[in-house]
Design a protein around this motif. Structure first.
Motif, PDB file in Angstrom:
ATOM      1  N   LYS A 147       0.830  -1.203   0.000  1.00  0.00           N
ATOM      2  CA  LYS A 147       0.000   0.000   0.000  1.00  0.00           C
ATOM      3  C   LYS A 147       0.871   1.262   0.000  1.00  0.00           C
ATOM      4  N   GLY A 148       0.408   2.271  -0.728  1.00  0.00           N
ATOM      5  CA  GLY A 148       1.045   3.585  -0.679  1.00  0.00           C
ATOM      6  C   GLY A 148       2.153   3.804  -1.701  1.00  0.00           C
ATOM      7  N   LYS A 149       2.496   2.768  -2.475  1.00  0.00           N
ATOM      8  CA  LYS A 149       3.514   2.942  -3.500  1.00  0.00           C
ATOM      9  C   LYS A 149       3.306   1.911  -4.612  1.00  0.00           C
ATOM     10  N   PRO A 150       3.742   2.231  -5.832  1.00  0.00           N
ATOM     11  CA  PRO A 150       3.617   1.256  -6.928  1.00  0.00           C
ATOM     12  C   PRO A 150       4.683   0.167  -6.810  1.00  0.00           C
ATOM     13  N   THR A 151       4.444  -0.899  -7.546  1.00  0.00           N
ATOM     14  CA  THR A 151       5.390  -2.030  -7.543  1.00  0.00           C
ATOM     15  C   THR A 151       6.011  -2.184  -8.924  1.00  0.00           C
ATOM     16  N   PHE A 152       7.294  -2.461  -8.929  1.00  0.00           N
ATOM     17  CA  PHE A 152       8.024  -2.750 -10.169  1.00  0.00           C
ATOM     18  C   PHE A 152       8.603  -4.155 -10.065  1.00  0.00           C
ATOM     19  N   ILE A 153       8.200  -5.027 -10.960  1.00  0.00           N
ATOM     20  CA  ILE A 153       8.719  -6.393 -10.980  1.00  0.00           C
ATOM     21  C   ILE A 153       9.788  -6.495 -12.071  1.00  0.00           C
TER      22      ILE A 153
END
Length: 285
Positions: free
Chosen positions: A228-234
């Motif tokens: 929560k609160g930030k985007p994810t980069f895979i």
């Protein structure tokens, strides 16, 4: 999970077979980057993205942006196997008046979320859709698949800088890190390392995986939903040309279609892989 890992592997192999057939029929296209992203697309479209043939354009659907538009044969094959477009249409790829052009065209085929192919723009589009979802109070998620060579584009880094500012935890970017681009290895053309450290410095949640391992892909996608609160980069480490021995890790196959003899060899390899998989299922029974 709606499907077993075994089932997902079978689907992925069938999609690779279709990619080879489509490119051979078209006589042009991008083999390496289409084959490298197959497991990522299968995991997304069979296990994560909430969209069915009946609600393919539902306003509350999850969105997928193929920023590396040249990999679209893989996406077309996925849409056909999901029943969203007719299977036979796959073999109109790159033909005049076909909806399936060499790069995705939303005008021709609304089931692709954006017309992409000019590299570097997809993450900005995905960010805009994710921000709109937040403003409108929607619960959909937005996924964006980028190429690693594309990560050299300046616009990508503008989006990487701004998405955390808006706390877009409904946004998940994935880089198909196959290490190759049209001019050679990414590290030789314009090295993007240390990629994970750079993304973390921009306040993204970063997950690094084997992009051909379904368990790792699904674990990463599940974790992305929880943050929560930030985007994810895979960062998905993959092999360019995955599945066909003479195409693997060979950047000469970045933008080339197999001829008839090469197609015969490629299909023989992939069909052997499929038969080996299916025989394992029989043994389990």
């Amino acid at each position: 999970m709606q499907n077993s890992i075994f089932d997902l592997k079978v689907i992925a192999t069938k999609i690779r077979i279709d990619i080879i057939k489509m490119l051979n029929k078209a006589g042009s296209g991008h083999a390496g980057g289409s084959l490298s992203c197959v497991e990522i697309l299968v995991a997304l479209f069979w296990e994560k993205i909430k969209r069915t043939p009946e609600n393919a354009l539902d306003p509350d659907r999850d969105r997928f942006i193929l920023s590396k538009g040249h990999g679209v044969p893989a996406l077309y094959a996925v849409l056909a196997h999901r029943g969203i477009i007719p299977y036979d249409e796959l073999f109109t790829l790159r033909k005049i008046n076909s909806r399936l052009q060499g790069h995705p065209s939303r005008v021709d085929l609304p089931y692709v979320e954006a017309s992409t192919g000019s590299l570097g723009q997809g993450l900005s589009i995905a960010q805009g859709i994710a921000l709109a979802g937040k403003i409108d109070g929607k619960n959909y998620r937005v996924y964006c698949l980028l190429g690693d060579g594309e990560m050299q584009e300046g616009q990508v880094w503008e989006a990487i800088m701004s998405a955390p500012k808006f706390k877009l935890d409904n946004l998940c970017a994935i880089v198909d890190y196959n290490k190759g681009q049209i001019d050679g290895y990414v590290k030789d053309v314009m090295d993007i390392e240390p990629l994970a450290d750079k993304l973390k410095a921009f306040n993204w949640n970063v997950i690094e995986i084997d992009g051909h391992d379904f368990e790792q892909i699904l674990f990463a996608l599940n974790e992305a939903e929880l943050v929560k609160g930030k985007p994810t980069f895979i960062i998905a480490h993959t092999i360019k040309g995955k599945g066909v021995s003479f195409m693997e890790d060979n950047h000469e196959w970045h933008g080339k279609a197999p001829n008839d003899e090469e197609t015969k060899l490629a299909l023989a390899e992939l069909e052997q892989q499929l038969n080996e998989l299916l025989s394992q299922k029989v043994e389990v029974k």
